[in-house]
Scaffold this motif. Structure first.
Motif, PDB file in Angstrom:
ATOM      1  N   UNK A   1       0.856  -1.179   0.000  1.00 14.72           N
ATOM      2  CA  UNK A   1       0.000   0.000   0.000  1.00 14.72           C
ATOM      3  C   UNK A   1       0.894   1.231   0.000  1.00 14.72           C
ATOM      4  N   UNK A   2       0.668   2.090  -0.933  1.00 13.92           N
ATOM      5  CA  UNK A   2       1.516   3.269  -1.003  1.00 13.92           C
ATOM      6  C   UNK A   2       1.126   4.251   0.101  1.00 13.92           C
ATOM      7  N   UNK A   3       2.130   4.720   0.765  1.00 12.36           N
ATOM      8  CA  UNK A   3       1.913   5.703   1.823  1.00 12.36           C
ATOM      9  C   UNK A   3       1.656   7.055   1.175  1.00 12.36           C
ATOM     10  N   UNK A   4       0.880   7.872   1.806  1.00 15.55           N
ATOM     11  CA  UNK A   4       0.657   9.198   1.237  1.00 15.55           C
ATOM     12  C   UNK A   4       1.969   9.978   1.183  1.00 15.55           C
ATOM     13  N   UNK A   5       2.088  10.802   0.183  1.00 14.26           N
ATOM     14  CA  UNK A   5       3.300  11.608   0.049  1.00 14.26           C
ATOM     15  C   UNK A   5       3.388  12.604   1.200  1.00 14.26           C
ATOM     16  N   UNK A   6       4.604  12.866   1.658  1.00 16.65           N
ATOM     17  CA  UNK A   6       4.734  13.826   2.750  1.00 16.65           C
ATOM     18  C   UNK A   6       4.390  15.235   2.269  1.00 16.65           C
ATOM     19  N   UNK A   7       3.847  15.985   3.172  1.00 16.70           N
ATOM     20  CA  UNK A   7       3.497  17.371   2.864  1.00 16.70           C
ATOM     21  C   UNK A   7       4.545  18.255   3.503  1.00 16.70           C
ATOM     22  N   UNK A   8       5.033  19.218   2.752  1.00 17.56           N
ATOM     23  CA  UNK A   8       6.025  20.125   3.307  1.00 17.56           C
ATOM     24  C   UNK A   8       5.739  21.533   2.813  1.00 17.56           C
ATOM     25  N   UNK A   9       6.335  22.468   3.485  1.00 19.13           N
ATOM     26  CA  UNK A   9       6.155  23.873   3.140  1.00 19.13           C
ATOM     27  C   UNK A   9       7.454  24.356   2.504  1.00 19.13           C
ATOM     28  N   UNK A  10       7.390  24.768   1.253  1.00 17.12           N
ATOM     29  CA  UNK A  10       8.591  25.228   0.558  1.00 17.12           C
ATOM     30  C   UNK A  10       8.999  26.622   0.996  1.00 17.12           C
ATOM     31  N   UNK A  11       8.125  27.283   1.733  1.00 14.75           N
ATOM     32  CA  UNK A  11       8.455  28.627   2.190  1.00 14.75           C
ATOM     33  C   UNK A  11       8.028  29.710   1.224  1.00 14.75           C
ATOM     34  N   UNK A  12       7.572  29.316   0.062  1.00 13.76           N
ATOM     35  CA  UNK A  12       7.137  30.324  -0.910  1.00 13.76           C
ATOM     36  C   UNK A  12       5.898  29.827  -1.644  1.00 13.76           C
ATOM     37  N   UNK A  13       4.759  30.026  -1.063  1.00 14.61           N
ATOM     38  CA  UNK A  13       3.533  29.554  -1.704  1.00 14.61           C
ATOM     39  C   UNK A  13       3.289  30.289  -3.025  1.00 14.61           C
ATOM     40  N   UNK A  14       2.898  29.544  -4.016  1.00 15.57           N
ATOM     41  CA  UNK A  14       2.610  30.127  -5.326  1.00 15.57           C
ATOM     42  C   UNK A  14       1.142  29.922  -5.660  1.00 15.57           C
ATOM     43  N   UNK A  15       0.584  30.885  -6.311  1.00 16.69           N
ATOM     44  CA  UNK A  15      -0.775  30.726  -6.819  1.00 16.69           C
ATOM     45  C   UNK A  15      -0.685  29.822  -8.041  1.00 16.69           C
ATOM     46  N   UNK A  16      -1.781  29.241  -8.466  1.00 11.72           N
ATOM     47  CA  UNK A  16      -1.731  28.419  -9.684  1.00 11.72           C
ATOM     48  C   UNK A  16      -1.203  29.200 -10.889  1.00 11.72           C
ATOM     49  N   UNK A  17      -1.570  30.453 -10.984  1.00 11.43           N
ATOM     50  CA  UNK A  17      -1.107  31.275 -12.107  1.00 11.43           C
ATOM     51  C   UNK A  17       0.407  31.488 -12.030  1.00 11.43           C
ATOM     52  N   UNK A  18       0.915  31.732 -10.817  1.00 11.72           N
ATOM     53  CA  UNK A  18       2.354  31.935 -10.653  1.00 11.72           C
ATOM     54  C   UNK A  18       3.108  30.646 -10.939  1.00 11.72           C
ATOM     55  N   UNK A  19       2.546  29.515 -10.542  1.00 15.42           N
ATOM     56  CA  UNK A  19       3.175  28.229 -10.823  1.00 15.42           C
ATOM     57  C   UNK A  19       3.226  27.978 -12.323  1.00 15.42           C
ATOM     58  N   UNK A  20       2.128  28.259 -13.029  1.00 18.70           N
ATOM     59  CA  UNK A  20       2.106  28.110 -14.488  1.00 18.70           C
ATOM     60  C   UNK A  20       3.186  28.978 -15.123  1.00 18.70           C
ATOM     61  N   UNK A  21       3.294  30.211 -14.668  1.00 18.90           N
ATOM     62  CA  UNK A  21       4.286  31.134 -15.226  1.00 18.90           C
ATOM     63  C   UNK A  21       5.696  30.618 -14.974  1.00 18.90           C
ATOM     64  N   UNK A  22       5.950  30.074 -13.789  1.00 20.72           N
ATOM     65  CA  UNK A  22       7.275  29.541 -13.475  1.00 20.72           C
ATOM     66  C   UNK A  22       7.599  28.346 -14.376  1.00 20.72           C
ATOM     67  N   UNK A  23       6.627  27.502 -14.620  1.00 18.89           N
ATOM     68  CA  UNK A  23       6.847  26.347 -15.491  1.00 18.89           C
ATOM     69  C   UNK A  23       7.119  26.806 -16.922  1.00 18.89           C
ATOM     70  N   UNK A  24       6.308  27.714 -17.426  1.00 22.71           N
ATOM     71  CA  UNK A  24       6.505  28.204 -18.793  1.00 22.71           C
ATOM     72  C   UNK A  24       7.861  28.900 -18.946  1.00 22.71           C
ATOM     73  N   UNK A  25       8.262  29.655 -17.943  1.00 24.79           N
ATOM     74  CA  UNK A  25       9.560  30.322 -17.986  1.00 24.79           C
ATOM     75  C   UNK A  25      10.680  29.293 -18.032  1.00 24.79           C
ATOM     76  N   UNK A  26      10.586  28.274 -17.218  1.00 25.37           N
ATOM     77  CA  UNK A  26      11.593  27.222 -17.205  1.00 25.37           C
ATOM     78  C   UNK A  26      11.675  26.526 -18.562  1.00 25.37           C
ATOM     79  N   UNK A  27      10.533  26.242 -19.161  1.00 27.70           N
ATOM     80  CA  UNK A  27      10.506  25.576 -20.467  1.00 27.70           C
ATOM     81  C   UNK A  27      11.158  26.480 -21.520  1.00 27.70           C
TER      82      UNK A  27
END
Length: 80
Positions: A47-73
């Motif tokens: 049985x797979x254990x749930x993935x651990x939850x952690x705080x990266x210290x910099x919460x991103x909105x979905x829009x900011x996350x999309x922008x970060x991904x597109x910038x990286x690409x």
């Protein structure tokens, strides 16, 4: 018991018949034993254990996350 139909290749059926004749054990019993042996030795998925939850210290909105991904690409594509 429950009746089940199993289709076997001819070569496997011939080997099953030979084993049945040599041991005096019915084909059905040999098949039952084979299935039982397989299931006893089978590795069951853990049985797979749930993935651990952690705080990266910099919460991103979905829009900011999309922008970060597109910038990286875009940056990776520019390096090629």
């Amino acid at each position: 018991m429950v009746k089940t139909t199993v289709y076997l290749p001819e070569a496997l059926e011939a080997r099953l018949d030979a084993e049945s004749s040599a041991t005096g054990i019915s084909r059905a019993e040999l098949i039952r034993r084979g299935v039982a042996m397989l299931l006893e030795q089978a590795e069951r998925p853990k049985h797979s254990a749930p993935l651990p939850v952690f705080d990266s210290g910099r919460p991103l909105t979905p829009e900011a996350m999309d922008e970060a991904v597109y910038t990286h690409i875009k940056e990776r594509a520019a390096r090629r």
